[in-house]
Motif scaffolding. Structure first.
Motif, PDB file in Angstrom:
ATOM      1  N   MET A  77      22.407   7.454  -2.620  1.00 40.13           N
ATOM      2  CA  MET A  77      21.064   7.697  -2.114  1.00 40.13           C
ATOM      3  C   MET A  77      20.925   9.139  -1.626  1.00 40.13           C
ATOM      4  O   MET A  77      19.889   9.791  -1.833  1.00 40.13           O
ATOM      5  N   THR A  78      21.969   9.662  -1.012  1.00 41.45           N
ATOM      6  CA  THR A  78      21.969  11.050  -0.556  1.00 41.45           C
ATOM      7  C   THR A  78      21.786  12.003  -1.729  1.00 41.45           C
ATOM      8  O   THR A  78      20.986  12.949  -1.673  1.00 41.45           O
ATOM      9  N   ALA A  79      22.523  11.765  -2.815  1.00 41.35           N
ATOM     10  CA  ALA A  79      22.406  12.607  -4.001  1.00 41.35           C
ATOM     11  C   ALA A  79      21.019  12.523  -4.611  1.00 41.35           C
ATOM     12  O   ALA A  79      20.526  13.490  -5.207  1.00 41.35           O
ATOM     13  N   GLU A  80      20.373  11.384  -4.440  1.00 42.78           N
ATOM     14  CA  GLU A  80      19.021  11.184  -4.986  1.00 42.78           C
ATOM     15  C   GLU A  80      17.950  11.859  -4.143  1.00 42.78           C
ATOM     16  O   GLU A  80      17.024  12.477  -4.673  1.00 42.78           O
ATOM     17  N   LEU A  81      18.048  11.747  -2.823  1.00 45.12           N
ATOM     18  CA  LEU A  81      16.941  12.106  -1.943  1.00 45.12           C
ATOM     19  C   LEU A  81      17.117  13.410  -1.176  1.00 45.12           C
ATOM     20  O   LEU A  81      16.119  14.026  -0.772  1.00 45.12           O
ATOM     21  N   ALA A  82      18.342  13.820  -0.932  1.00 45.36           N
ATOM     22  CA  ALA A  82      18.587  14.911   0.010  1.00 45.36           C
ATOM     23  C   ALA A  82      18.970  16.205  -0.685  1.00 45.36           C
ATOM     24  O   ALA A  82      19.238  16.240  -1.879  1.00 45.36           O
ATOM     25  N   ALA A  83      19.019  17.262   0.115  1.00 42.24           N
ATOM     26  CA  ALA A  83      19.461  18.567  -0.383  1.00 42.24           C
ATOM     27  C   ALA A  83      20.954  18.752  -0.220  1.00 42.24           C
ATOM     28  O   ALA A  83      21.521  19.714  -0.760  1.00 42.24           O
ATOM     29  N   GLY A  84      21.593  17.851   0.538  1.00 37.15           N
ATOM     30  CA  GLY A  84      23.019  17.998   0.743  1.00 37.15           C
ATOM     31  C   GLY A  84      23.640  16.768   1.367  1.00 37.15           C
ATOM     32  O   GLY A  84      22.953  15.866   1.858  1.00 37.15           O
ATOM     33  N   TRP A  85      24.959  16.736   1.339  1.00 30.83           N
ATOM     34  CA  TRP A  85      25.765  15.630   1.883  1.00 30.83           C
ATOM     35  C   TRP A  85      26.698  16.193   2.952  1.00 30.83           C
ATOM     36  O   TRP A  85      27.308  17.245   2.773  1.00 30.83           O
ATOM     37  N   LEU A  86      26.802  15.470   4.071  1.00 37.00           N
ATOM     38  CA  LEU A  86      27.692  15.830   5.169  1.00 37.00           C
ATOM     39  C   LEU A  86      28.817  14.791   5.251  1.00 37.00           C
ATOM     40  O   LEU A  86      28.718  13.814   5.995  1.00 37.00           O
ATOM     41  N   PRO A  87      29.876  14.969   4.471  1.00 39.34           N
ATOM     42  CA  PRO A  87      30.979  14.012   4.543  1.00 39.34           C
ATOM     43  C   PRO A  87      31.862  14.254   5.756  1.00 39.34           C
ATOM     44  O   PRO A  87      32.008  15.384   6.233  1.00 39.34           O
ATOM     45  N   LEU A  88      32.464  13.180   6.256  1.00 39.51           N
ATOM     46  CA  LEU A  88      33.405  13.245   7.366  1.00 39.51           C
ATOM     47  C   LEU A  88      34.686  12.562   6.910  1.00 39.51           C
ATOM     48  O   LEU A  88      34.640  11.505   6.262  1.00 39.51           O
ATOM     49  N   PHE A  89      35.831  13.149   7.260  1.00 38.07           N
ATOM     50  CA  PHE A  89      37.130  12.594   6.869  1.00 38.07           C
ATOM     51  C   PHE A  89      37.224  12.457   5.348  1.00 38.07           C
ATOM     52  O   PHE A  89      37.345  11.361   4.811  1.00 38.07           O
ATOM     53  N   VAL A  90      37.140  13.564   4.658  1.00 44.19           N
ATOM     54  CA  VAL A  90      37.162  13.532   3.207  1.00 44.19           C
ATOM     55  C   VAL A  90      38.365  14.321   2.691  1.00 44.19           C
ATOM     56  O   VAL A  90      38.646  15.426   3.158  1.00 44.19           O
ATOM     57  N   ASP A  91      39.081  13.728   1.764  1.00 44.57           N
ATOM     58  CA  ASP A  91      40.201  14.370   1.091  1.00 44.57           C
ATOM     59  C   ASP A  91      39.651  15.045  -0.157  1.00 44.57           C
ATOM     60  O   ASP A  91      39.099  14.367  -1.028  1.00 44.57           O
ATOM     61  N   PRO A  92      39.768  16.370  -0.284  1.00 42.59           N
ATOM     62  CA  PRO A  92      39.146  17.043  -1.431  1.00 42.59           C
ATOM     63  C   PRO A  92      39.651  16.536  -2.775  1.00 42.59           C
ATOM     64  O   PRO A  92      38.907  16.547  -3.760  1.00 42.59           O
ATOM     65  N   GLU A  93      40.892  16.080  -2.818  1.00 38.33           N
ATOM     66  CA  GLU A  93      41.447  15.596  -4.081  1.00 38.33           C
ATOM     67  C   GLU A  93      40.922  14.218  -4.469  1.00 38.33           C
ATOM     68  O   GLU A  93      41.114  13.787  -5.606  1.00 38.33           O
ATOM     69  N   GLN A  94      40.268  13.536  -3.518  1.00 39.53           N
ATOM     70  CA  GLN A  94      39.787  12.192  -3.812  1.00 39.53           C
ATOM     71  C   GLN A  94      38.271  12.104  -3.961  1.00 39.53           C
ATOM     72  O   GLN A  94      37.733  11.025  -4.199  1.00 39.53           O
ATOM     73  N   ILE A  95      37.570  13.211  -3.823  1.00 38.18           N
ATOM     74  CA  ILE A  95      36.113  13.167  -3.937  1.00 38.18           C
ATOM     75  C   ILE A  95      35.693  12.693  -5.320  1.00 38.18           C
ATOM     76  O   ILE A  95      34.818  11.825  -5.455  1.00 38.18           O
TER      77      ILE A  95
END
Length: 341
Positions: free
Chosen positions: A184-202
Motif C-alpha cells: 500500500m505504501t508503494a501504491e499511495l506514498a512518496a516513500g517508505w520508512l522501514p525499521l529494523f531492515v536488513d539490506p540483503e533481505q529487502i
C-alpha cells in the motif's frame, strides 16, 4: 530491484524524552555536513511536530521529516494543518511520515479503535491531500473519518482550508512492516520508512510488495550507528532497542516488530526475547537478541568496517540512511566520508 546510485544521508533523532534532550547542535552539524534530512519520532510521550519545529527554526536547508506521526493521535485534518503550517514556515522542507502504531498504544493511549489499519491509512491520506490541494471543500464518506461528521448537531459543513499551502503535494512517507502495508505504501506514498531492515533481505522479503512503486520512490531506513573499536560493546548497545521493540512495543499476541524479526529469520529467538522481556528479565532479553541480527540491521564498529558494510546498503533499494544514535560532529563527518568518500 535496482541498487541505489547515490545513497543519501539523514539523521533520526528519535523521541524527546526528558530535559535536556535538545539535539539542536547535532542537527546543525548534520546540516553543515550536507546531510539531507532530520527526522523526529513520537510514541506515547512527546510529539514529533514540536521538536521538528524547534529544529526547523534553527536550520535553513535540511529537510524535516517525521518518523513517524501516529495517525490515531490526530484527525487527518489536524495532521494536514500541522504539516502545511510547518512546511510554509520552513520554506517547503517537510516530509510527513505517517504510521499506524499498534493496538496497545492506539486503544490504550489515544482511546480510539485500531482495527482496519490499512483502510484507515488510505482514508486518512486522502483527506490530508484534499486539505493541501484546496481543490474543493474537504469531504469524506468514511467510514473511519467521515466529513462532515454524520451525527452531532447536524450543522457540520464541508470546509476548504483558509491557509494556502506552500506546496499542495507535501511528500508523505509511510512507516510499514508487513507485506500488505508495504504494498500500500508503494501504491499511495512518496516513500517508505522501514525499521529494523536488513539490506540483503529487502529484495527477497519485500520485492513483490515494492514492485509497483513509482519512479523517484524513496526508501529512508533508520539505522542504529555506533562508531567504536569495541564491536562487542557496540553489539550490546544495538541490542537494547531491539529487545525493547520485540518485547515491549506491542501486545504478546500482536506485535508487528516481533513479526518482522520473524520474517528476517529469527522467529524462535524473537519469541524468547519477548518471553524474557515480558517476565521482567530485561537484561537477559537484551543478551538473547542474536548478534547476527543486531549487526545486520545496524552499522557498528570501526569506521573502516562501517565503510565496508555501507556497500550492502548501497547495493539495496534504500535511498537514504537515517543515522540514529550519533550526536557529535566529528563522527557525523566520518560517517559522511565513509558513505560518500
Amino acid at each position: 530491484m535496482t541498487a541505489t546510485e547515490e545513497l543519501k544521508l539523514g539523521i533520526n533523532v528519535g523521541y524527546w524524552q526528558r530535559d535536556p534532550d535538545d539535539q539542536t547542535e547535532t542537527v546543525l552539524a548534520a546540516e553543515r555536513l550536507g546531510y539531507d534530512s532530520v527526522f523526529t519520532a513520537e510514541a506515547y510521550g512527546s510529539d514529533a511536530f514540536t521538536t521538528l519545529t524547534w529544529y526547523a527554526a534553527r536550520t535553513s536547508t535540511i529537510k524535516l521529516g517525521t518518523a513517524v506521526v501516529q495517525i490515531s493521535a490526530r484527525t487527518p485534518v489536524a495532521t494536514a494543518m500541522h504539516a502545511l503550517t510547518l512546511d510554509a514556515l520552513s520554506g517547503g522542507r517537510v516530509i510527513l511520515g505517517l504510521g499506524v502504531s499498534g493496538p496497545q498504544v492506539v486503544e490504550g493511549w489515544y482511546g480510539v479503535p485500531f482495527p482496519q489499519p490499512l483502510a484507515r491509512t488510505r482514508e486518512y491520506l486522502d483527506i490530508v491531500r484534499q486539505v493541501w490541494r484546496r481543490e474543493a471543500p474537504v469531504t469524506s464518506p468514511g467510514p473511519h473519518y467521515p466529513l462532515p461528521y454524520p451525527g452531532g448537531t447536524g450543522l457540520g459543513k464541508p470546509l476548504r482550508s483558509i491557509a494556502h499551502p506552500v506546496r499542495p503535494d507535501i511528500p508523505v512517507y509511510l512507516g510499514a512492516e508487513g507485506p500488505k502495508n508495504i504494498a500500500m505504501t508503494a501504491e499511495l506514498a512518496a516513500g517508505w520508512l522501514p525499521l529494523f531492515v536488513d539490506p540483503e533481505q529487502i529484495e527477497p522479503l519485500f520485492g513483490a510488495s515494492l514492485a509497483g512503486r513509482p519512479e523517484g520512490f524513496e526508501i529512508a531506513a533508520t539505522v542504529t550507528t555506533i562508531v567504536t573499536d569495541d564491536l562487542a560493546g557496540a553489539l550490546e548497545l544495538a541490542k537494547i532497542p531491539l529487545a525493547f521493540y520485540i518485547g515491549g512495543m506491542g501486545a504478546k499476541d500482536r506485535n508487528f516488530h516481533l513479526d518482522l524479526i520473524g520474517r528476517l529469520g529469527y522467529a524462535e529467538e524473537a519469541a524468547r526475547v519477548q518471553e524474557l522481556f515480558l517476565s521482567g528479565r530485561r537484561n537477559e532479553a537484551i543478551k538473547a537478541v542474536p548478534d547476527e541480527l543486531a549487526d545486520s540491521i545496524s552499522l557498528l564498529g570501526p569506521i573502516e568496517r562501517i565503510k565496508e558494510r555501507v556497500a550492502l546498503w548501497r547495493d539495496s533499494p534504500v535511498t537514504t540512511l537515517l543515522i540514529a544514535g550519533v550526536r557529535d560532529e566529528p563522527t557525523l563527518r566520518a560517517i559522511r566520508d565513509a558513505v560518500h568518500g
